[in-house]
Design an enzyme around this catalytic site. Sequence first.
Site, PDB file in Angstrom:
ATOM      1  N   ARG A 205       6.591 -22.676 137.259  1.00  0.00           N
ATOM      2  CA  ARG A 205       5.855 -21.982 136.209  1.00  0.00           C
ATOM      3  C   ARG A 205       4.400 -22.440 136.239  1.00  0.00           C
ATOM      4  NH1 ARG A 205      10.661 -23.734 133.674  1.00  0.00           N
ATOM      5  NH2 ARG A 205      12.076 -22.024 133.070  1.00  0.00           N
ATOM      6  N   LYS A 230       9.705 -25.217 129.581  1.00  0.00           N
ATOM      7  CA  LYS A 230      10.577 -24.561 128.604  1.00  0.00           C
ATOM      8  C   LYS A 230      11.710 -25.464 128.140  1.00  0.00           C
ATOM      9  CE  LYS A 230       9.901 -19.629 129.258  1.00  0.00           C
ATOM     10  NZ  LYS A 230      10.570 -18.324 129.473  1.00  0.00           N
ATOM     11  N   HIS A 302       3.595 -15.660 137.622  1.00  0.00           N
ATOM     12  CA  HIS A 302       5.036 -15.469 137.488  1.00  0.00           C
ATOM     13  C   HIS A 302       5.599 -14.540 138.565  1.00  0.00           C
ATOM     14  CE1 HIS A 302       7.724 -17.266 134.611  1.00  0.00           C
ATOM     15  NE2 HIS A 302       8.484 -16.187 134.604  1.00  0.00           N
ATOM     16  N   ARG A 305       6.948 -16.614 141.221  1.00  0.00           N
ATOM     17  CA  ARG A 305       8.217 -17.237 140.823  1.00  0.00           C
ATOM     18  C   ARG A 305       9.371 -16.278 141.076  1.00  0.00           C
ATOM     19  NH1 ARG A 305      10.217 -21.275 137.513  1.00  0.00           N
ATOM     20  NH2 ARG A 305      11.891 -20.750 136.070  1.00  0.00           N
ATOM     21  N   HIS A 328      16.045 -23.748 135.249  1.00  0.00           N
ATOM     22  CA  HIS A 328      16.763 -23.005 134.217  1.00  0.00           C
ATOM     23  C   HIS A 328      17.821 -23.880 133.571  1.00  0.00           C
ATOM     24  CE1 HIS A 328      15.691 -18.902 136.216  1.00  0.00           C
ATOM     25  NE2 HIS A 328      14.739 -19.344 135.424  1.00  0.00           N
ATOM     26  N   TYR A 337      17.553 -12.483 138.029  1.00  0.00           N
ATOM     27  CA  TYR A 337      16.903 -12.216 139.304  1.00  0.00           C
ATOM     28  C   TYR A 337      17.807 -11.481 140.284  1.00  0.00           C
ATOM     29  CZ  TYR A 337      13.434 -15.470 137.541  1.00  0.00           C
ATOM     30  OH  TYR A 337      12.486 -16.084 136.777  1.00  0.00           O
TER      31      TYR A 337
END
Length: 361
Positions: A205, A230, A302, A305, A328, A337
């Site tokens: 990120r 995150k 992004h 990513r 994640h 994805y």
Amino acid sequence: MYLKRELLQFSMRHGHAPVSIEHWRGSHTAGLHQFLRCVVAQWPPTAIAGGSSGATGKAICAEYAQWLRERRCLVAETISERTAEAGRFLSWYDERNKASPLSAMAIADVDAYLQSRAPSLRRVSRKGLAQRMRCFLRFVHASGRTERDLALCVMAPTLYAYESIPSALTPDHVSAVLQTARDDQSPKGLRDYAILLLLATYGMRAGEITRLQLNDIDWRTDRIFVCHTKTGSRSILPLMPAVGEAVLAYLRRGRPSTNVREIFIRMRAPYLGFESGSSLYTSTRRRLDAVGVQPDGKRGPHAFRHARAVSLLRDGTPMKIIGDVLGHRSASSTSVYLKLAIEDLRDVALEIPGLAQQGQP
């Protein structure tokens, strides 16, 4: 006067006003703020006369941040986003209601604020705005500043699971952008190339890159430590040779002389780290435009990513490992994805009997 003149020139040049006045204003005032920090002892001023937009508003935001940290257990980046939204609302409310106390706030005020912000936002961003406002209104009620919990009245657009397909760059696009940035041996080019390699190699990120510090790279064991913005978790990834060489080239020939610990530094004085991951958007998009890449959807960090996630999927990498690389917390975040592997999904698609008989694909 300066902003009024620039806005008039923009309208005359393009034939219309900026799509987002806030974004346009920010792009024109960022340099001024940097200059004022150099010539003024304290900028912005600590004491601002007025109601909620001044000292009172700052006190409320500080209390709100503590509430988010202690009661909601949110990570620093989420707290920063929500307190920033609260600050914008308090400033807007103070100007609209002539410094009226929050106890006089009505749902009409909240609706008016949401309507003022909505035109420049996509539907998913409008939902995020509504969620941030709900959280702040819950705090305002919980702290006794309003008798009614106005959060229950805030409506948000409905988003359906997997309704959209994330945008991603193709391998050719990534290669073209990296090659162009590599050819630029200026200090800014060395910095951008190292950042783009981190994006393309690890799918990091933007905020994770701007927070990288000098001690986050272990050169003896060829490891890089990533703090995921995150989730707050940390990952230890192998330092790939190409990435290490690019970072070293930037540190030796491109990074300004400064005492700050962040690896990537702004190119203009004062030489500080980037304020947030969004600061990388302009430089990334400029590199995409330089090679004529105009992807649908995201055109910032992004998109790299997403491209990395697709490349790992096509290499047969297990979903668990992809999630670990991307940082994640849940498998559902990684499964999004899967929709990007369009060519792979066609191989497992079922034929429709009626169309097959008619000879249609």
